[in-house]
Enzyme design. Sequence first.
Site, PDB file in Angstrom:
ATOM      1  N   TRP A  56     -20.519 -30.494 -16.531  1.00 36.68           N
ATOM      2  CA  TRP A  56     -19.316 -30.868 -15.783  1.00 36.68           C
ATOM      3  C   TRP A  56     -19.139 -30.092 -14.482  1.00 36.68           C
ATOM      4  CZ3 TRP A  56     -17.284 -26.171 -15.412  1.00 36.68           C
ATOM      5  CH2 TRP A  56     -17.510 -25.264 -16.450  1.00 36.68           C
TER       6      TRP A  56
ATOM      7  N   SER B  22     -26.237 -25.304 -21.361  1.00 43.06           N
ATOM      8  CA  SER B  22     -26.324 -24.009 -22.023  1.00 43.06           C
ATOM      9  C   SER B  22     -27.683 -23.794 -22.662  1.00 43.06           C
ATOM     10  CB  SER B  22     -25.241 -23.908 -23.098  1.00 43.06           C
ATOM     11  OG  SER B  22     -25.511 -24.806 -24.160  1.00 43.06           O
TER      12      SER B  22
ATOM     13  N   GLU C 123     -32.754 -26.898 -17.130  1.00 40.72           N
ATOM     14  CA  GLU C 123     -32.126 -25.937 -16.211  1.00 40.72           C
ATOM     15  C   GLU C 123     -30.938 -25.368 -16.954  1.00 40.72           C
ATOM     16  OE1 GLU C 123     -29.488 -24.282 -14.186  1.00 40.72           O
ATOM     17  OE2 GLU C 123     -29.188 -26.161 -13.076  1.00 40.72           O
TER      18      GLU C 123
ATOM     19  N   CYS D  74     -24.325 -22.029 -12.314  1.00 43.00           N
ATOM     20  CA  CYS D  74     -25.470 -21.386 -12.978  1.00 43.00           C
ATOM     21  C   CYS D  74     -26.152 -20.378 -12.060  1.00 43.00           C
ATOM     22  CB  CYS D  74     -26.486 -22.437 -13.423  1.00 43.00           C
ATOM     23  SG  CYS D  74     -25.874 -23.555 -14.702  1.00 43.00           S
TER      24      CYS D  74
END
Length: 455
Positions: free
Chosen positions: A131, A208, A229, A263
């Site tokens: 998201w 995750s 990723e 990230c």
Amino acid sequence: MKNPVSINPATGETIGTYPRLSIVDAKVKLVKIKKTFDSWKKTTFEERSVLMNKLADILDDEKEKFAQLATAEMGKTIGQSRKEVEKCALVCRYYADHAMTLLKKETIETEAIKSYVTFQPLGAILAIMPWNFPFYQVIRFAAPAIMAGNVGVLKHASNVQGCAYAIEEAFINAGFPKDIFTNFNIEAESIKEIIEHKTIMAVTLTGSESAGRSVAAIAGQNLKKTVLELGGSDAYIILEDANLETATDLATFGRLQNNGQTCIAAKRFIVIESIYDAFLKLYTIKMKAAKMGLPTDETSYYGPLARVNLRDNLHLQVEKSISQGARLVLGGVVPKGKGAYYPATILADVTPGMEAFDNELFGPVASIIKAKDEKHAIELANDSIFGLGSGVITSNKERGEKIALQIESGSSFVNKLVVSDPRMPFGGIKNSGFGRELSGYGIREFVNIKSIWIE
């Protein structure tokens, strides 16, 4: 089967409810998608390019509508939402213009009369997307995959289904065949059956570490290609010769961009001890001055986290780090009132073994780590299960480059925050995943690299 509800994280108000797709209906769609691929793979790069450029035009023309939707569903500031949509258009145009060259057959000199390598599409690619960048994460996968002749199946996060359907609609409005890009609003429990379906040829996931392990295991059992990723705890080494104004400006934006939910965000700041106190003092001033507020307010530096439970989990990580010996310098208190807000927070004197050092803190929390010297700083940077991005801040570019080459990560930037660029490969090592997105390396992840030999 519970339908997901999209909730505005800034206000707590319900935006919309999106009906789930049953696994039975999903499998019917997959049969149609296979037929679409059989036709799409025969199109030329020129034909695909025209449609991809039209998609870019739609993203530009309807930027404000898409940006408002992203801000409403996941809480990023409106200015950053606009930039996200602009970047989507940029990626579309990059692959529209360069896909044919990036996938051009390569002649190989052998004793054969003719020998070469060609790149052919695989089929339907399943993308499981998060998201935090509800438009860009999707386009980053879809533009190269579809330009290569594949078709895309999206399993987007439940809280940004409005964005997911908006992307699907944009593909249709651009003139792509109906099943070239399809949003599957399915339950997480149904992902296994979708991956196992014969129509799905490969899977890409951004998310995750636990999600990556699960998806990779299913794909592996079915011998299907994956690109992952995953999380990151990016280290930025601040050398003693760094300009502190520049370093703290980068550190502030790096930690608060996208409300800290990136990230590749700068998360661990490893500072040489001779400037540690000076860096911390100036950094605290700038983090404190950054305005937290409604993401629709053009003056807000950062807004809420995407969900209340994510905010609460982040706070638990902060409290755990403090209990382990980290020093709370700023923030660290859950605000009263509506919304998933969390203040800019600084944890100093962080060391290996602490939550704030070992794990990813996905929110506006910075970990400040003291290093004795350059060698120690590199050791601390590499003392991580993650390896996504990294950076070095220094006035000596040559020195910065030498250090960047020693940091264990998929990318390392000197005097700049890590960004994804369609011209450069993007991805990580260690528990941050494998495979690459973007550039020529990314578009070749989901093709059959096929050798042709003619005697």
